[in-house]
Scaffold this active site. Sequence first.
Site, short mmCIF file in Angstrom:
data_model
loop_
_atom_site.label_atom_id
_atom_site.label_comp_id
_atom_site.label_asym_id
_atom_site.label_seq_id
_atom_site.Cartn_x
_atom_site.Cartn_y
_atom_site.Cartn_z
N LYS A 37 26.13 24.57 -37.49
CA LYS A 37 25.57 25.84 -37.99
C LYS A 37 26.76 26.80 -38.03
CE LYS A 37 22.27 29.49 -36.64
NZ LYS A 37 21.11 29.83 -35.79
N GLU A 87 23.77 33.60 -38.65
CA GLU A 87 23.20 34.30 -37.50
C GLU A 87 24.24 34.48 -36.38
OE1 GLU A 87 19.56 32.10 -36.58
OE2 GLU A 87 18.47 33.38 -37.98
N ARG A 91 24.76 22.74 -42.06
CA ARG A 91 23.51 23.44 -42.42
C ARG A 91 23.72 24.51 -43.49
NH1 ARG A 91 20.66 26.11 -38.21
NH2 ARG A 91 18.62 25.21 -38.57
N ARG A 136 16.89 37.63 -49.07
CA ARG A 136 17.39 36.55 -48.22
C ARG A 136 17.08 35.17 -48.80
NH1 ARG A 136 15.28 35.76 -41.96
NH2 ARG A 136 15.71 33.54 -41.83
N LYS A 146 16.73 23.62 -44.97
CA LYS A 146 15.35 23.82 -44.49
C LYS A 146 14.37 23.67 -45.65
CE LYS A 146 16.36 26.78 -40.54
NZ LYS A 146 16.03 27.97 -39.74
N ASP A 193 12.64 30.57 -43.84
CA ASP A 193 12.82 30.05 -42.48
C ASP A 193 11.54 29.47 -41.89
OD1 ASP A 193 13.82 29.46 -40.02
OD2 ASP A 193 13.99 31.51 -39.31
N GLU A 230 15.47 19.54 -43.78
CA GLU A 230 15.29 19.85 -42.36
C GLU A 230 13.89 20.43 -42.19
OE1 GLU A 230 18.38 22.22 -40.32
OE2 GLU A 230 16.81 23.26 -39.21
N GLU A 258 7.61 26.98 -33.92
CA GLU A 258 8.14 28.33 -33.73
C GLU A 258 7.26 29.37 -34.43
OE1 GLU A 258 12.09 28.94 -35.29
OE2 GLU A 258 12.01 31.11 -34.95
N HIS A 289 6.71 35.79 -43.01
CA HIS A 289 7.48 36.50 -41.99
C HIS A 289 6.80 37.78 -41.51
CE1 HIS A 289 10.92 36.26 -39.54
NE2 HIS A 289 11.63 35.53 -40.38
N TRP A 347 15.21 41.14 -40.68
CA TRP A 347 14.50 40.62 -39.50
C TRP A 347 13.22 41.40 -39.25
CZ3 TRP A 347 19.11 39.70 -35.51
CH2 TRP A 347 19.85 38.59 -35.95
#
Length: 687
Positions: free
Chosen positions: A262, A266, A299, A310, A334, A339, A361, A367, A509, A532
Amino acid sequence: MKIILSFVVVLLCIGTLKAENGYELWLRKHPAKAVNVTTSKQSAVLDMAKKELTEGWQGKAGSTIKLIVKADKDIKGDGFKINEGVIQANNELGILYGAFELLRRVQTGETTDNVVSNPSYQRRVLNQWDNLNGSMEHGFGGNSLFWHKGKDSLTVTDAERNRWRDYARANASIGINGSVIDNVNASPMVLSTPYLGKVKEIAASMRPYGVRIYLAVNFASPIKVGGLKTADPLDPGVIKWWQDKAKEIYALIPDFGGFLVKANSEGQPGPQDYKRTHVDGANMMADALKPYGGIVMWRAFVYSTTDADRAKQAYQEFVPLDGKFRDNVIIQVKNGPVDFQPREPFSPLFGAMKKTSVMPEFQITQEYLGHAIHLVFLSSMWEECLKSDTYQEGEGSTVGKVTDGSIYPQKYTAIAGVANVGLDSSWCGHPFAAANWYAFGRLAWNNTLTSDQIAKEWLVQTFSPRETNETLLTATTAWNSGFLLPVKKMMLQSREAAVNYMMPLGLHHMFSAYEHYGPGPWYAPPRVRVDWTPPYYHKADAKGLGFDRTKTGSDAISQYKEPLQSVFADVNKTPEIYLLWFHHLPWDYKMKSGRSLWEELCYKYQDGLTTVRDFQKIWDNAKPYVDSQRFADVQTRLMRQTRDAQIWKDGVLQYFQTFNNLPFPPDMERPMTTLKYIEATPPLNIK
Ligand code: GCV
């Protein structure tokens, strides 16, 4: 008479169902029938296949099974053939996979003749997000299987070795052949010599089951572990450091799988810190691993606040690099462009990189899907992704096909699942969370399987009565109608239910800041980066709701190949499940049902809640068929899931009312709590 007999038998079973903690997973022992297993030669792996068959045989007593390692043009990689009591494979691992498949087929009543089974992906890998201090990032099945704190953190006990072997066996039984044993937010320490000593031990425990070890590595390791001044991938000292490290690792672990990285994501270090590219970084590591056959899984989960959307950034950063990576680099993508949300369209990177190996992925750990509290069968989500048509090479270029080597030549094919496995006695926390581990393995082996089939297999193996004498087998009809069918239906409905009570119609999100569990569409403190915070994604205002990703907005739709681009551009053609992902629409927008957007939203939340309430009834009715421990465990979790679904519905809808001032549809249930209360309540997942 038959019905009465079945009923009596079920009653007999009820009295005898012994409490189970879930440790045996889908590999529960039943009294075995006699079987004669012969092998063409002797080896540790073949002995294991023989042991599994002898101890687990439930077919005809006195059967003979021959295990033959012999190349065959129909068998690819570690695939196998099963026919008339013979398991044939190119290699010994293929025999082991064939043995597990034969046992499963006998148990589920499927044919055991003319079976040819080849894996969709060569590398079927779990990603454990395990930290070296023993905690797990978004792990809900207890602490790490591999790491713990304290001065004895690197000493290995027999109990640990046994647990690693059981983990490897469970993985092998569904075809998983790799595990990345540390978090992608990697500690450089894992590459230090003392830690590598432990990695060697872990690898030794898993090797007999064909599960190779991989490590997630920190790009700055040459500085942090090697004491160098830089981690610049073009610096000769750095290149040599990675080459020496690879040599050290392979001396300890000759079958080491490779690195997962990674980088520049982040806050993690990466080649861009030195004005180099992902290609420079990935190729440098790939060159170091190449002499030993290792691979780099690099990744594509990258994003920064500089772009207004994003969802576009991974594509923007990686597509220009297509064709520049070494053939032992695989770009790990992903399933969706943001996400692991309850629902996202597939990432446009799938199929767009035509000269580079790309691997999907998936996130097995929940989560964003209710942790280990909510019952959500994720197979449906992954099936949706794998079967999505990218159209990149014409109709039928599904995500499955553009990643498994059937459309683009790829030296390596792979798939990753972020694991939900930990030290809990049930491994994954929720008894049904193990179904997601199982489903990942099965889809990694065969990316065209249906969730219906996978759910059935898992339920039969995980819950069927252990007794096999003939009288008790008459319970099968009752078991099928009283347990298998309703519980399977519940599993298959569960992902859509979660989407409905959390974020339907393409919303995404909208989680609270606390561990991505409860609702938090209002969460937007001044100093938190905007991408975020939920308002960045739902964009609710007095006029309407949703993220405009068409040409009038971020134009993310242009990353999809025609005809998808036109489909997503046109609000009337966009599938309603993705509506607010691609469009910002007025509250009174007319839906296909004839309702307004606001009303439809209300009904979706209501639907999600009602479905979960029904799950409680389904499970209560299944009580006669489940042991007391697992029954009570699931029942309690369903109670919390129902409460949470209510809070999601009440919180999100009342929050949207602060923008639109619209009333609830007349026949809809009213909220049970106020928005103010929900906003002030501690995160739902804290007991
Ligand atoms: C391992 C999300 C998660 C992070 C995770 C990251 C990733 O942002 O919240 O915990 O980090 O994805 O996949 O790298």
